[in-house]
Write a protein that holds these residues in place. Structure first.
Motif, PDB file in Angstrom:
ATOM      1  N   LYS A   1     143.099  42.093  17.102  1.00 36.45           N
ATOM      2  CA  LYS A   1     142.655  41.957  18.490  1.00 36.45           C
ATOM      3  C   LYS A   1     142.210  40.534  18.772  1.00 36.45           C
ATOM      4  CE  LYS A   1     141.262  46.710  19.393  1.00 36.45           C
ATOM      5  NZ  LYS A   1     140.162  47.612  19.721  1.00 36.45           N
ATOM      6  N   TRP A   2     141.458  39.938  17.828  1.00 35.41           N
ATOM      7  CA  TRP A   2     140.992  38.567  18.024  1.00 35.41           C
ATOM      8  C   TRP A   2     142.160  37.587  18.036  1.00 35.41           C
ATOM      9  CZ3 TRP A   2     136.743  37.219  20.141  1.00 35.41           C
ATOM     10  CH2 TRP A   2     135.615  38.009  20.018  1.00 35.41           C
TER      11      TRP A   2
ATOM     12  N   ARG B   1     145.271  38.261  18.927  1.00 38.39           N
ATOM     13  CA  ARG B   1     145.972  38.480  20.188  1.00 38.39           C
ATOM     14  C   ARG B   1     145.222  37.821  21.341  1.00 38.39           C
ATOM     15  NH1 ARG B   1     146.767  44.449  21.291  1.00 38.39           N
ATOM     16  NH2 ARG B   1     147.997  44.257  19.393  1.00 38.39           N
ATOM     17  N   LEU B   2     143.917  37.984  21.384  1.00 35.85           N
ATOM     18  CA  LEU B   2     143.117  37.379  22.442  1.00 35.85           C
ATOM     19  C   LEU B   2     143.190  35.858  22.374  1.00 35.85           C
ATOM     20  CD1 LEU B   2     141.054  37.780  24.737  1.00 35.85           C
ATOM     21  CD2 LEU B   2     139.268  37.694  23.002  1.00 35.85           C
ATOM     22  N   ALA B   3     143.121  35.311  21.180  1.00 39.20           N
ATOM     23  CA  ALA B   3     143.182  33.854  21.022  1.00 39.20           C
ATOM     24  C   ALA B   3     144.533  33.305  21.461  1.00 39.20           C
ATOM     25  CB  ALA B   3     142.899  33.474  19.571  1.00 39.20           C
ATOM     26  N   THR B   4     145.617  33.996  21.133  1.00 36.58           N
ATOM     27  CA  THR B   4     146.929  33.501  21.538  1.00 36.58           C
ATOM     28  C   THR B   4     147.125  33.602  23.056  1.00 36.58           C
ATOM     29  OG1 THR B   4     147.921  35.658  21.037  1.00 36.58           O
ATOM     30  CG2 THR B   4     148.066  33.962  19.341  1.00 36.58           C
ATOM     31  N   VAL B   5     146.618  34.660  23.658  1.00 33.54           N
ATOM     32  CA  VAL B   5     146.723  34.785  25.119  1.00 33.54           C
ATOM     33  C   VAL B   5     145.919  33.683  25.802  1.00 33.54           C
ATOM     34  CG1 VAL B   5     146.084  36.242  27.086  1.00 33.54           C
ATOM     35  CG2 VAL B   5     147.266  37.239  25.133  1.00 33.54           C
ATOM     36  N   LEU B   6     144.710  33.423  25.322  1.00 36.81           N
ATOM     37  CA  LEU B   6     143.895  32.359  25.909  1.00 36.81           C
ATOM     38  C   LEU B   6     144.549  30.991  25.727  1.00 36.81           C
ATOM     39  CD1 LEU B   6     140.254  33.461  25.005  1.00 36.81           C
ATOM     40  CD2 LEU B   6     141.341  33.437  27.249  1.00 36.81           C
ATOM     41  N   ALA B   7     145.122  30.742  24.558  1.00 42.67           N
ATOM     42  CA  ALA B   7     145.801  29.470  24.322  1.00 42.67           C
ATOM     43  C   ALA B   7     146.990  29.318  25.269  1.00 42.67           C
ATOM     44  CB  ALA B   7     146.256  29.385  22.869  1.00 42.67           C
ATOM     45  N   TYR B   8     147.743  30.393  25.485  1.00 46.20           N
ATOM     46  CA  TYR B   8     148.881  30.352  26.391  1.00 46.20           C
ATOM     47  C   TYR B   8     148.435  30.055  27.824  1.00 46.20           C
ATOM     48  CZ  TYR B   8     152.765  31.921  29.254  1.00 46.20           C
ATOM     49  OH  TYR B   8     153.751  31.993  30.188  1.00 46.20           O
TER      50      TYR B   8
ATOM     51  N   ALA C   1     138.930  46.693   9.948  1.00 45.30           N
ATOM     52  CA  ALA C   1     138.757  45.242   9.956  1.00 45.30           C
ATOM     53  C   ALA C   1     140.060  44.551  10.334  1.00 45.30           C
ATOM     54  CB  ALA C   1     138.272  44.763   8.596  1.00 45.30           C
ATOM     55  N   ALA C   2     141.178  45.030   9.817  1.00 45.69           N
ATOM     56  CA  ALA C   2     142.483  44.449  10.150  1.00 45.69           C
ATOM     57  C   ALA C   2     142.779  44.630  11.634  1.00 45.69           C
ATOM     58  CB  ALA C   2     143.569  45.086   9.296  1.00 45.69           C
TER      59      ALA C   2
END
Length: 75
Positions: free
Chosen positions: A31-32, A34-41, A25-26
């Protein structure tokens, strides 16, 4: 052919201990995040590029200064 492992039959869900479930779960949460920060960037950089393109194409008026006297040709 290789023999299948015990408990790995098709359709039977894997059973994990509580510790293994917590680690999985961690990992999924990481992963989520990391994906959210990349999309925000990517979105923030793209938005900045769009704002600059609109500004320079529609709003900005270049100011032309007169040439200094020393650059003028003397006759």
């Amino acid at each position: 052919m290789k023999e299948k492992e015990v408990g790995a039959e098709r359709g039977k869900p894997a059973t994990y201990t509580g510790d293994k479930k917590a680690r999985m779960a961690a990992k999924t949460n990481k992963k989520w995040v990391r994906l959210a920060t990349v999309l925000a960037y990517v979105l923030s950089v793209s938005l900045a590029a769009i704002v600059l393109a609109v500004y320079y194409s529609l709003i900005w008026q270049p100011v032309r200064l007169e040439e200094p006297q020393y650059m003028l040709k003397s006759s």
